[in-house]
Design a protein around this motif. Structure first.
Motif: not given
Lengths: 213, 213
Positions: A67-75, B43-59, B79-82
């Motif tokens: 996840f950390e690497a993903r955030l870094r690439f994201g920024r 919110l605990i559950q929602d916060h867990r999507f960020l990693d998969s969400f970034l994978i989807l955005l990267g794709a 913005m999401v990674s900031g």
């Protein structure tokens, strides 16, 4: 202490790596004496990578294993996609390169090769493969830029092309990329060496092409 | 004038879509009356999507078929990674949710399902598939958030969760996503309908799960 994997890759990419880092283009850039026609050809071609570069970054972001690497690439992706860097536009203006000229110039062979290898690495869906091309694209530039003697040339077209590739942020990103490839690369050593060496050879031929009309 | 493709998809996802948009969680959020225990679980559950969400955005970034779309995704990814958005951290503090609790709570079934569908859509390497999941994740939230009555609740935990999903930037990004899916989706209509409908059903069950202990 064992040698870093990225050092092994760099050694394997010789003599392309050192020939690129010590290329006439770099020497003339440091001296502020790159002819305008060369600088224009060079920047027109370099500017064409952005799209393929983003594809490669997107693939790295999607395939990174932490996840950390993903955030870094994201920024980094955010920075590259932002509008704050106006260097190319200002340089094209200073060099009297029109939109028409930018559109009309055909891709050189190294440009075509770079676009292809970036997409090829993205298509592998292998994080080490994507990293190998990214490490060359960024580290090789840091390597030559960090050798620039002071003072930098007066012409911003030359000076900023150096400082864009030798500043704390850029250095930090290269450190990150190398640390990642050191960590995950050896599991796919052959794939990494192949992409790395081909990318280094392309960097050299890319400098060459700027002197070819 | 033919109906927008995303409108057709939304209609096909009924009754999940409307049941989600009109869910008890949304009504209680508007009233500022979501019980703290529910809001914390949510919110605990929602916060867990960020990693998969970034994978989807990267794709999506890597598979988009235009440079302009790639830049747009790139800026959103940045913005999401900031680090600028501190809502989750402030909300967890206000709700007395410790790091330990956040780590210890198991993923609910809808969370597991969301992570899986985001990675599945990324793995297809199909831009329309990635867009279909992104459109649901963003548009469905805009749809309910834009119905919030004024004034918003006093509690920032409730009020900011609404404004995060109903502001000019977010609206602009939803417009962009829908326009892209309208443009490219009909060529893979079945794939889009499948991902869209499953994602909408997951949104509904995600709201439900916050009320289940």
């Amino acid at each position: 202490m064992s040698e870093r994997f990225t050092e092994i890759l760099r050694a394997a990419s010789e003599p392309s790596w050192s020939d690129a880092v010590g290329h006439r283009f770099v020497k003339e850039l440091f001296a502020g004496s790159v002819p305008d026609a060369v600088m224009a050809r060079y920047l027109i071609q370099d500017h064409r990578f952005l799209d393929s570069f983003l594809i490669l970054l997107g693939a790295a972001l999607a395939t990174a294993d932490t996840f950390e690497a993903r955030l870094r690439f994201g920024r980094f992706v955010g920075m590259v996609s932002g509008e704050e860097n106006t260097y190319f536009l200002r340089a094209f203006q200073a060099l009297s390169v029109t939109e028409g000229r930018r559109a009309a110039d055909p891709d050189t062979q190294p440009t075509t090769g770079f676009k292809a290898i970036m997409r090829e690495a993205a298509d592998t869906r292998s994080y080490p493969a994507a990293l190998s091309v990214l490490v060359v694209a960024e580290w090789l530039y840091l390597d030559w830029a960090s050798r620039a003697p002071q003072p930098l040339p007066n012409n911003f077209v030359h000076a900023e092309w150096i400082t864009l590739h030798d500043n704390p942020n850029f250095r930090g990103f290269v450190d990150f990329l190398r640390t990642e490839l050191d960590r995950v690369g050896s599991a796919q050593a052959d794939v990494c060496r192949d992409f790395f060496s081909r990318a280094a050879a392309l960097e050299l031929s890319f400098f060459e092409a700027a002197y070819t009309t």
